[in-house]
Design an enzyme around this catalytic site. Sequence first.
Site, PDB file in Angstrom:
ATOM      1  N   GLU A  56      19.313 -25.076  46.273  1.00  0.00           N
ATOM      2  CA  GLU A  56      20.103 -24.173  45.429  1.00  0.00           C
ATOM      3  C   GLU A  56      19.345 -22.853  45.330  1.00  0.00           C
ATOM      4  OE1 GLU A  56      21.934 -26.019  42.116  1.00  0.00           O
ATOM      5  OE2 GLU A  56      22.444 -24.135  41.128  1.00  0.00           O
ATOM      6  N   ASN A  86      19.140 -29.158  38.427  1.00  0.00           N
ATOM      7  CA  ASN A  86      20.461 -29.786  38.358  1.00  0.00           C
ATOM      8  C   ASN A  86      20.333 -31.119  39.078  1.00  0.00           C
ATOM      9  OD1 ASN A  86      21.813 -27.593  37.104  1.00  0.00           O
ATOM     10  ND2 ASN A  86      21.900 -26.531  39.070  1.00  0.00           N
ATOM     11  N   LYS A 114      16.546 -29.868  32.370  1.00  0.00           N
ATOM     12  CA  LYS A 114      17.602 -28.895  32.080  1.00  0.00           C
ATOM     13  C   LYS A 114      18.671 -29.671  31.326  1.00  0.00           C
ATOM     14  CE  LYS A 114      20.981 -25.880  34.439  1.00  0.00           C
ATOM     15  NZ  LYS A 114      21.327 -25.197  35.709  1.00  0.00           N
ATOM     16  N   GLU A 167      24.764 -25.645  31.639  1.00  0.00           N
ATOM     17  CA  GLU A 167      25.572 -25.596  32.864  1.00  0.00           C
ATOM     18  C   GLU A 167      25.978 -27.002  33.332  1.00  0.00           C
ATOM     19  OE1 GLU A 167      23.231 -23.097  35.534  1.00  0.00           O
ATOM     20  OE2 GLU A 167      24.036 -21.303  34.574  1.00  0.00           O
ATOM     21  N   ARG A 186      13.602 -26.885  29.399  1.00  0.00           N
ATOM     22  CA  ARG A 186      14.072 -25.507  29.653  1.00  0.00           C
ATOM     23  C   ARG A 186      14.882 -24.943  28.474  1.00  0.00           C
ATOM     24  NH1 ARG A 186      17.233 -24.478  34.334  1.00  0.00           N
ATOM     25  NH2 ARG A 186      16.061 -22.747  35.160  1.00  0.00           N
ATOM     26  N   ASP A 196      19.430 -13.965  32.973  1.00  0.00           N
ATOM     27  CA  ASP A 196      19.210 -14.806  34.137  1.00  0.00           C
ATOM     28  C   ASP A 196      18.628 -14.040  35.325  1.00  0.00           C
ATOM     29  OD1 ASP A 196      19.210 -17.004  35.726  1.00  0.00           O
ATOM     30  OD2 ASP A 196      21.363 -17.034  36.097  1.00  0.00           O
ATOM     31  N   GLU A 232      17.340 -14.687  44.115  1.00  0.00           N
ATOM     32  CA  GLU A 232      18.768 -14.887  43.878  1.00  0.00           C
ATOM     33  C   GLU A 232      19.515 -13.577  43.620  1.00  0.00           C
ATOM     34  OE1 GLU A 232      19.619 -17.609  40.685  1.00  0.00           O
ATOM     35  OE2 GLU A 232      21.783 -17.333  40.860  1.00  0.00           O
ATOM     36  N   TRP A 286      31.313 -16.895  32.221  1.00  0.00           N
ATOM     37  CA  TRP A 286      29.853 -17.013  32.199  1.00  0.00           C
ATOM     38  C   TRP A 286      29.144 -16.138  31.153  1.00  0.00           C
ATOM     39  CZ3 TRP A 286      27.874 -21.031  34.773  1.00  0.00           C
ATOM     40  CH2 TRP A 286      28.661 -21.598  35.783  1.00  0.00           C
TER      41      TRP A 286
END
Length: 696
Positions: free
Chosen positions: A176, A219, A299, A303, A336, A382, A410, A558
């Site tokens: 990711e 994730n 996490k 999300e 987190r 972020d 990212e 978001w």
Amino acid sequence: MEHVKQKGVPQNQYTMCWLDYKRCEDEEYLKKVIPFISNIFILDNNYYFRNAALELKEAIKNIFGVEPNIQTTSYLDFHHGTLIGKLGNEVIEKFLEKEEKEQIGNEGFLIKVVATKTQNIILLVAKTESGIIYGTFELINRLRVKSNLSSLYIIENPKAPLRVINHWDNMDGSIERGYAGSSIFFSNNRVKRSLKRVRDYARLLASIGINGVVINNVNVRGKAIWLITPKYLPELSEIAETFRLYGIKLYISINFASPIYIGGLSTADPLDPDVFKWWQETVKTIYSYIPDFGGFLVKADSEFNPGPYVYGRSHADGANMLAKALLPYGGVVIWRAFVYNCLQDWRDTKTDRAKAAYENFKPLDGEFLDNVVLQVKYGPMDFQVREPVSPLFGGMEKTNQMIELQITQEYTGQQIHLCYLGTLWKEILEFDTYCKGKGSYVKRIVDGSLFGWKYCGFAGVSNIGSSINWTGHDLAQANLWTFGKLAWNPDGSVEGIAKEWILLTFGDDKKVVENILWILLNSHRIYEKYTTPLGLGWMVNPGHHYGPNPEGYEYSKWGTYHRADTKAIGVDRTSKGTGYTLQYHPHWQKIFDDIEKCPENLLLFFHRVPYTHRLKSGKTLIQFMYDSHFEGAEEVDVLIQKWEELRGKIDEDIFNRVSERLKMQKEHAIEWRDVINTYFYRKTGIPDEKGRLIYP
Ligand code: GCW
């Protein structure tokens, strides 16, 4: 605009980045060092010391073309050679003063040279195996940059206790937000069989002082949920062993609902005794395979990942339950703080995502157990190209904290664009929170010295994969290097850190050093100029996050809006707006609240500003936007030109790979420039004062 995939390269071929040892051509230097390196004496003969000695031997062979003897026998010729030993060893102690012994901490080391008429000795001393391996790489690097041995004297200790890399690797081999090929740990839902590359990775990490690695994505879905079970633990124990040799502990990201998925329980409620029991058993099993297991990264309630909120419990309840299970073995829970509502309605102007982490965690200060560490992203949103420092730093005195930085790019060009992040990170670390008066820097918070924490430090989201150069863009290796170096010592100068990387990676040609240093130190500034300056952020394509899309996230769930209309842009986050500034110490609250005092590079983060507002330079906001984008895209030419000047002075493959990416960067910078400028022109109808081409 789609992110451009790296062309396929054979997976078994790769460079060793800054550890590619090149032959030293300086005969004079060789003559001087030979006596010091012709023997390596190991005074504590164990697996780890032998490994360190072999590292040194291999390096010396490659750099100086001589093969030192490694001696572990009782007969020792102490006249010539390198002595590697632990504090406490009689022989070693003879060479040391009391004060210097006291200065060597747990993971630290000392390198000292004894040069007399009859003796030519380099001493490498540490308290622990980790210190020895860190010191070994430091010594190798000193030799490579031809340090003067007569004055070589180093005592080094890492400032922060936890220096951890986070991999967002999935078990199918994908990563990711990875831009450098596939995972080096997993493929086809299995742990990879060959650990050769993992071992080389461990060497790279040890050489920059990293001491922990989380190998799977935060994730945690599908097969990855089962990593904490005997189904995978035998293979993970091999990975752990490989890392252990280099002073690095293994950590695993877990799914908070594992007791349901794996244990077949009906709940994962952290206060349910059966849930706790299940975790206790699981932890016990993990430690039976990996005795020095680092702990869990979690996490939760973020999300779409499950967490304690599902059961009406707090994050302290969730983290503490896991911490209790890990405590008997010395493990930690890294929890987190990236918790926010990712199902916001864009029509709702009251909710401000920037406030979320603080709102969720500040009330829990003091409730977490000692072996819980809160991992906080550097900014409240972020990993944008520019954000203010998260108000959680300095906001929670009684909670261990780690800062999370994103090494993988990212939002900063995905390793197609050159964007050296050291300059940004340094600014963040030097931010003075004022939480305990002047001098309460972020770096002093996360290294533990301000509040006296035991567990705290740095987490960096990895930028490596199985590409030939590990990082996709060859110069992005500098970001990994710099992360490690700043985690080891956040007081280090970024210029110094970047320069050392250049010397070790490309050698000491004056022009090479000068040009690459300029390129690195200016690249973030340039990227910011042609993308989203003034703290704007987010104008990226949704999903993959590459390339410009001014309203890509404007009407989504978001919570990342700039709310541009024909008159103004930006979110009013002052005490009169969403109230975000109230989360800071009054010193900063006043500054951020005041449009005249607010640092200009964060203006649109904190304020809603009319396009005609005049900035300090006298320019209007809209004119600044146009200028910034034209200049930024233009300045990419300087990067290209400075790189082009190095043709013939740099390994051809590397030169070509970087050139190719710079070319793409230029094209994509132009795309950014034109899309953003046109967007603002269409919104405002205000033309560029300089009459440059903006597409209507
Ligand atoms: O920035 C977002 C990323 C997600 C990531 C998430 C996180 C791993 O787009 O890909 O998920 O942050 O940090 O958890």
